[in-house]
Write a protein that holds these residues in place. Structure first.
Motif, mmCIF file in Angstrom:
data_model
loop_
_atom_site.group_PDB
_atom_site.id
_atom_site.type_symbol
_atom_site.label_atom_id
_atom_site.label_comp_id
_atom_site.label_asym_id
_atom_site.label_seq_id
_atom_site.Cartn_x
_atom_site.Cartn_y
_atom_site.Cartn_z
ATOM 1 N N UNK A 76 1.052 -1.342 0.012
ATOM 2 C CA UNK A 76 0.021 -0.263 -0.322
ATOM 3 C C UNK A 76 0.949 1.550 0.179
ATOM 4 N N UNK A 77 2.316 0.785 -0.203
ATOM 5 C CA UNK A 77 3.005 1.817 -0.159
ATOM 6 C C UNK A 77 3.240 2.959 0.941
ATOM 7 N N UNK A 78 3.247 2.572 1.991
ATOM 8 C CA UNK A 78 3.646 2.861 3.329
ATOM 9 C C UNK A 78 4.798 1.559 3.891
ATOM 10 N N UNK A 79 4.677 1.862 4.834
ATOM 11 C CA UNK A 79 6.444 1.583 5.355
ATOM 12 C C UNK A 79 6.592 0.631 6.264
ATOM 13 N N UNK A 80 7.329 -1.182 6.196
ATOM 14 C CA UNK A 80 7.491 -2.235 6.629
ATOM 15 C C UNK A 80 8.602 -1.948 7.563
ATOM 16 N N UNK A 81 8.661 -2.224 8.859
ATOM 17 C CA UNK A 81 9.494 -2.598 9.061
ATOM 18 C C UNK A 81 9.158 -4.677 9.616
ATOM 19 N N UNK A 82 9.704 -5.340 9.073
ATOM 20 C CA UNK A 82 10.314 -6.628 9.442
ATOM 21 C C UNK A 82 11.554 -6.977 9.543
ATOM 22 N N UNK A 83 11.138 -7.951 10.824
ATOM 23 C CA UNK A 83 12.265 -9.231 11.244
ATOM 24 C C UNK A 83 11.882 -10.514 11.093
ATOM 25 N N UNK A 84 13.004 -11.186 11.329
ATOM 26 C CA UNK A 84 13.376 -12.800 10.809
ATOM 27 C C UNK A 84 13.597 -13.338 9.323
ATOM 28 N N UNK A 85 14.380 -13.601 9.247
ATOM 29 C CA UNK A 85 15.043 -13.692 7.491
ATOM 30 C C UNK A 85 13.920 -14.614 7.217
ATOM 31 N N UNK A 86 13.120 -15.175 7.200
ATOM 32 C CA UNK A 86 12.368 -16.387 6.553
ATOM 33 C C UNK A 86 11.226 -15.871 6.405
ATOM 34 N N UNK A 87 10.752 -14.532 7.083
ATOM 35 C CA UNK A 87 9.417 -14.089 6.316
ATOM 36 C C UNK A 87 10.135 -12.800 5.964
ATOM 37 N N UNK A 88 11.314 -12.447 5.888
ATOM 38 C CA UNK A 88 12.224 -11.108 5.101
ATOM 39 C C UNK A 88 11.805 -11.477 3.435
ATOM 40 N N UNK A 89 12.662 -13.298 3.384
ATOM 41 C CA UNK A 89 12.468 -13.662 1.940
ATOM 42 C C UNK A 89 11.729 -13.814 1.137
ATOM 43 N N UNK A 90 10.335 -14.557 2.123
ATOM 44 C CA UNK A 90 9.026 -14.212 1.418
ATOM 45 C C UNK A 90 8.479 -13.002 1.601
ATOM 46 N N UNK A 91 8.483 -12.047 1.787
ATOM 47 C CA UNK A 91 8.621 -11.130 1.392
ATOM 48 C C UNK A 91 8.903 -10.141 0.307
ATOM 49 N N UNK A 92 10.618 -10.775 0.374
ATOM 50 C CA UNK A 92 11.359 -10.138 -0.631
ATOM 51 C C UNK A 92 11.030 -10.400 -2.131
ATOM 52 N N UNK A 93 10.587 -12.149 -1.964
ATOM 53 C CA UNK A 93 10.399 -12.865 -3.034
ATOM 54 C C UNK A 93 9.023 -12.034 -3.844
ATOM 55 N N UNK A 94 8.029 -12.490 -2.892
ATOM 56 C CA UNK A 94 6.414 -11.835 -3.217
ATOM 57 C C UNK A 94 6.686 -9.828 -4.060
ATOM 58 N N UNK A 95 7.923 -9.195 -3.437
ATOM 59 C CA UNK A 95 7.955 -7.829 -3.518
ATOM 60 C C UNK A 95 8.225 -8.219 -4.770
ATOM 61 N N UNK A 96 9.185 -8.677 -5.165
ATOM 62 C CA UNK A 96 9.991 -9.197 -6.498
ATOM 63 C C UNK A 96 9.621 -9.908 -7.563
#
Length: 229
Positions: A76-96
């Protein structure tokens, strides 16, 4: 996230901000960012000065572990703070749209292997490192060490069998499952110097895939990000 920025000011606040250290968990995210080509700014979280326990870092990750990110252009164009490497990988995979299949069945095959790494490979290899390389090596009772040696061997056997049938961990396509897992395998036989202890030579398919992993240019770059001071 004004608190985190107080300790690690962003030179380019419009970019994704990475707070990390080049450990097996930390480099998962730097490798992923290098693989997908998303511009980012890296900040070193030094364990030597207990940066991870600072109020600024805890404002981003209350669990005081690296890595963590702030994406100023989150959902939604809003800042997203995120921790846990697995969660970050999933997020970046979906984003890209990279390294995580769109097909539902294939997608969950990848996710299950990411969870396998998070729940098994990381914790078990990490404990083996403690008892083999660090303070635990001085314990006269070797039963704790041997427990993690045996479990690490078992996990390597699971991975080796999978890789005997597929090019990569979740199939024939490189994915976040590989980005999650191979930094830990590399650390086990490299930094922890436990290759002989776990009989790494008995897992030829793991060795083959590890070699292919570290040969990737994005991996070579990501393994050294953030640069240590």
């Amino acid at each position: 996230m004004t608190d985190i920025a107080n300790k690690w000011p962003a030179k380019h606040p419009e970019l994704l901000q990475l707070y990390s250290l080049p450990t097996p968990n930390g480099v998962k995210v730097s490798i992923m960012l290098e693989e997908i080509g998303l511009p980012y700014e890296a900040h070193l979280v030094s364990f030597e000065t207990n940066d991870q326990m600072s109020p600024e870092f805890l404002s981003l990750n209350p669990n005081n572990k690296i890595p963590a990110i702030v994406d100023p252009d989150g959902p939604g164009g809003q800042p997203l703070p995120l921790f846990e490497s697995g969660a970050i990988l999933l997020y970046l995979a979906e984003k890209s749209g990279k390294f995580l299949p769109q097909d539902a069945a294939a997608r969950y095959q990848v996710i299950q292997w990411v969870m396998f790494q998070m729940g098994g490979v990381g914790p078990m290899f990490g404990q083996l490192g403690f008892f083999h390389r660090f303070a635990g090596k001085d314990y006269e009772d070797k039963r704790p060490r041997d427990r993690y040696v045996n479990e690490s061997k078992r996990l390597l056997g699971v991975i080796d069998k999978q890789l005997s049938q597929h090019q990569w961990l979740a199939g024939d396509e490189y994915s976040i499952a590989d980005i999650a897992t191979f930094p830990w395998i590399r650390n086990l036989v490299g930094f922890y110097e436990a290759g002989d202890l776990v009989g790494f030579k008995d897992f030829p398919h793991v060795a083959r895939a590890l070699e292919a992993f570290v040969a990737r240019p994005a991996v070579a770059r990501g393994l050294n990000i953030p640069a240590r001071g």
